[in-house]
Design an enzyme around this catalytic site. Structure first.
Site, PDB file in Angstrom:
ATOM      1  N   MET A   1       0.809  -1.220   0.000  1.00  0.00           N
ATOM      2  CA  MET A   1       0.000   0.000   0.000  1.00  0.00           C
ATOM      3  C   MET A   1       0.843   1.272   0.000  1.00  0.00           C
ATOM      4  O   MET A   1       0.294   2.370  -0.037  1.00  0.00           O
ATOM      5  CB  MET A   1      -0.912   0.013   1.235  1.00  0.00           C
ATOM      6  CG  MET A   1      -1.935  -1.103   1.260  1.00  0.00           C
ATOM      7  SD  MET A   1      -3.105  -0.987  -0.116  1.00  0.00           S
ATOM      8  CE  MET A   1      -3.886   0.587   0.221  1.00  0.00           C
ATOM      9  N   ARG A   2       2.176   1.122   0.029  1.00  0.00           N
ATOM     10  CA  ARG A   2       3.000   2.323   0.094  1.00  0.00           C
ATOM     11  C   ARG A   2       2.817   3.192  -1.149  1.00  0.00           C
ATOM     12  O   ARG A   2       2.836   4.419  -1.073  1.00  0.00           O
ATOM     13  CB  ARG A   2       4.476   1.950   0.276  1.00  0.00           C
ATOM     14  CG  ARG A   2       5.375   3.164   0.454  1.00  0.00           C
ATOM     15  CD  ARG A   2       6.810   2.801   0.745  1.00  0.00           C
ATOM     16  NE  ARG A   2       6.981   2.379   2.119  1.00  0.00           N
ATOM     17  CZ  ARG A   2       7.364   1.165   2.495  1.00  0.00           C
ATOM     18  NH1 ARG A   2       7.595   0.245   1.575  1.00  0.00           N
ATOM     19  NH2 ARG A   2       7.511   0.850   3.753  1.00  0.00           N
ATOM     20  N   ALA A   3       2.641   2.577  -2.302  1.00  0.00           N
ATOM     21  CA  ALA A   3       2.473   3.342  -3.535  1.00  0.00           C
ATOM     22  C   ALA A   3       1.235   4.234  -3.465  1.00  0.00           C
ATOM     23  O   ALA A   3       1.264   5.394  -3.903  1.00  0.00           O
ATOM     24  CB  ALA A   3       2.375   2.401  -4.733  1.00  0.00           C
TER      25      ALA A   3
END
Length: 687
Positions: free
Chosen positions: A274-276
């Protein structure tokens, strides 16, 4: 203090400048990774950014740059009393490639900590960079454990220094910028993902743009102060715009429609985790603030995707970074909702980014600046011995040769290892004495103590306590008592491939399988942090297709272009490999080599006169005499096999494995076989 090249005078490179400015507006974006060929002014642009950052208010005398308005309650120099504080320029701290862990995070005085219980802490570069810029040139060459420490601090906003139960924690929030030349090796995907944005830069091929680059660079070198003065107004304007964008940032809102576009885009491009999504949201918000708006638009999301996603889609070193813009546009259009009405543009520059009315959009010499290219800073030009080898033109098949064939799909291999215990660079292939790993013993420190062996230190100090007049509970420790822990881990090796490209290897299906096997071993070398090199031989001679490098994708590209045909100068290939290894031993004596010869074992001549088979055997014995670990990948096929590759392996003192065995579980014995091959060869020589 030396004058830096002005940020607004940088020619072109709009994406790079925009990415740097977005991080200056919102450090929460997560930093920038700049990928590009040598001499493209990556360092020049980064260093110039520091001059644009607003001054930083700090607590007077605090080594950790605490903000007087909200000092860190856990600051090692605290507690701080309320006061007006002082003001200083924002710092740009550079992390050298050869830096130690203590230089990065700081160090404790172990002797005082043990004897007095005092936390005598010497701050490192992370503390110096707090509330400024931390710049890592050639970040891909930095040791992995240092990159982990660096990125952890950047993500958490603080740094922990732990030494045998004594710990210090301090704030470490900074704008992280890394630059790298992909020819010298890639970062692993886990580390790529930790950089917020990535930018690819390349020098312009437009002669007029290159002329402008040279003109400005020469003018700067002739009179740096006068050149900087010409751009002072543009610098001041851009500095003011950064301050205004920072002030506006908290007011920017992300609508549900925009968040849906961000999530749909990340899902469409199959990025992991989910970092993107979070980075895209922060980047789009910063873009809106930079443009002077409080609402995020679809165009902001598109620009954020182009900066935040390309490096997160890379699954292996052979994948080209990039993003399919048509697919991006289709996804954004499919999930397009009602965009909020953007705020009217404020007076001043428009939102076209650095290339339009932003930094460098025009200058005192009139006119706009070209859209691509930049002048190289002197420090960007590598020294001759460090310069990567130029990319050769694709090889064309000549008389008696066949055109290059496509490699078969690579597959997973088991470990090929160099026997013994080395002391090379940290990696994941062979056993070695390293700074990190399991503790195997202790020794007296030869320099600064970095890893304390507590039990050995106490054991050394204990017999002398009465003579030293110990009366209390504290242990009386002197410097002679300190013991350094010795540790065993894994090292990276130099894996040199010598690939037979002669006519006997030229069958299309066979050469495709050979290339697939070499690609598989290259992928394994990438994962184990090895340097790789490539020697090929065919016709009458051998050549170094790729000198030893950390860039396995460069080796894969050279292999893909390799045509086949002609005679088999096996001795020439082995001698060329011997020359490469001899030079590398002088350059990097601690890195042990592993020679992988890919051939069917036939030797049919070359430039040297004499029996080709005898010449090849003599060349192989040169490697055996120097103790070079070796593996021969036997490419001979068909119902009748001559076993020539096996004989070559005996002369090399190594082992042979067929292409079929390379794909099967039988390769699990290669580590043992490499060592056994050397032992057997030594016993035969003794007999």
């Amino acid at each position: 203090m030396s004058t830096r090249y002005p940020f607004t005078a940088v020619v072109g490179m709009d994406d790079l400048r925009l990415a740097l400015l977005l991080n200056a507006v919102s450090p929460a974006v997560g930093g920038v990774l700049v990928r590009g060929e040598k001499g493209t002014a990556k360092s020049t642009a980064v260093r110039a950014l520091a001059e644009l950052l607003p001054a930083v208010p700090v607590v007077a005398g605090c080594r950790f740059s605490c903000d007087p308005a909200s000092p860190d309650p856990g600051c090692p120099d605290g507690p701080h009393e309320a006061g007006p504080g002082a003001e200083r320029a924002a710092r740009m701290v550079e992390l050298p490639v050869g830096a130690s862990e203590d230089r990065l995070v700081g160090s404790l005085d172990i002797e005082r900590a043990l004897a007095e219980g005092v936390k005598a802490f010497e701050p490192g570069l992370l503390a110096d960079a707090h509330r400024g810029i931390l710049y890592v040139d050639e970040v891909n060459l930095l040791h992995d454990h240092l990159i982990d420490l660096l990125l952890d601090a950047a993500a958490m906003g603080f740094s922990n220094v732990e030494r045998e139960g004594v710990s210090v924690r301090h704030a470490a929030r900074f704008l992280l910028v890394g630059t790298m030349n992909p020819e010298e090796g890639e970062l692993r995907p886990q580390l790529l993902d930790r950089f917020g944005l990535t930018v690819e830069v390349a020098a312009s091929r437009d002669p007029e743009q290159r002329v402008e680059v040279v003109r400005r660079r020469l003018a700067f070198e002739d009179d740096p102060a006068a050149f900087a003065a010409r751009w002072a107004d543009e610098e001041a304007e851009l500095r003011g715009r950064i301050v205004a964008a920072r002030a506006l940032l908290p007011q920017v809102t992300l609508g549900d429609a925009v968040l849906l576009q961000i999530a749909a885009t990340c899902a469409a491009f199959e990025v992991d985790g989910m970092r993107a999504d979070i980075v895209m949201a922060r980047t789009a918000t910063a873009l809106a603030a930079w443009a002077g708006r409080t609402g995020v638009t679809s165009e902001d999301v598109r620009q954020a995707a182009l900066l935040a996603l390309p490096h997160r889609r890379r699954r292996s070193p052979f994948d080209a970074p990039g993003l399919d813009e048509d697919k991006l546009d289709e996804t954004l259009e499919q999930f397009k909702g009602e965009d909020p009405d953007p705020d009217p543009e404020p007076d001043g520059p428009d939102d076209g980014g650095p290339g339009d009315g932003g930094p460098g959009g025009g200058g005192p010499d009139g006119g706009g600046i070209p859209p691509q290219g930049d002048g190289p800073a002197p420090e960007d030009v590598p020294a001759p011995e460090e310069a990567p080898v130029p990319e050769p033109a694709p090889q064309r098949a000549g008389a008696g040769e066949r055109a290059a064939v496509k490699a078969a799909e690579p597959f997973r291999t088991k470990v090929l290892s160099v026997p013994g215990l080395g002391e090379g660079a940290a990696g994941r292939r062979s056993r070695a004495r390293t700074e990190h790993g399991r503790t195997t013993g202790s020794t007296r420190p030869r320099g600064a103590l970095t890893k304390l062996h507590l039990a050995a230190t106490v054991q050394a100090a204990a017999p002398h306590q009465k003579a030293r007049g110990r009366t209390g509970r504290g242990l009386v420790v002197r410097r002679d008592d300190l013991r350094q822990a010795t540790r065993e881990g894994r090292e990276g090796n130099l894996v040199l491939f010598a690939v037979d490209a002669s006519g006997s290897m030229a069958a299309r299906q066979r050469m495709s399988a050979v290339k697939g096997a070499v690609l598989s071993l290259l992928l394994d070398a990438y994962q184990r942090r090895d340097k790789v090199g490539l020697v090929t031989f065919r016709g009458r001679d051998a050549e170094v297709a790729l000198p030893p490098t950390s860039s396995v994708d460069a080796a894969a590209a050279r292999l893909e272009q390799l045509p086949t045909g002609g005679r088999t100068p096996l001795s020439a290939g082995l001698l060329k490999a011997h020359d490469v290894l001899r030079v590398e031993r002088l350059r990097d004596p601690s890195r042990r080599p592993l020679l992988v010869v890919v051939t069917d074992g036939r030797a049919t001549g070359g430039r040297a006169a004499g029996d080709p088979v005898a010449l090849a055997a003599r060349a192989a014995r040169l490697h055996a005499a120097e103790g070079t670990a070796s593996v021969v990948v036997d490419c001979e096929t068909g119902p009748v096999r001559l076993g020539l590759a096996g004989r070559l392996a005996l002369e090399l003192g190594g082992t042979a494995v067929t292409l079929d065995e390379l794909r099967a579980d039988a390769i699990a014995g290669l580590v043992r076989d490499v060592q056994t091959g050397h032992a057997g060869h030594a016993s035969r020589r003794a007999a």
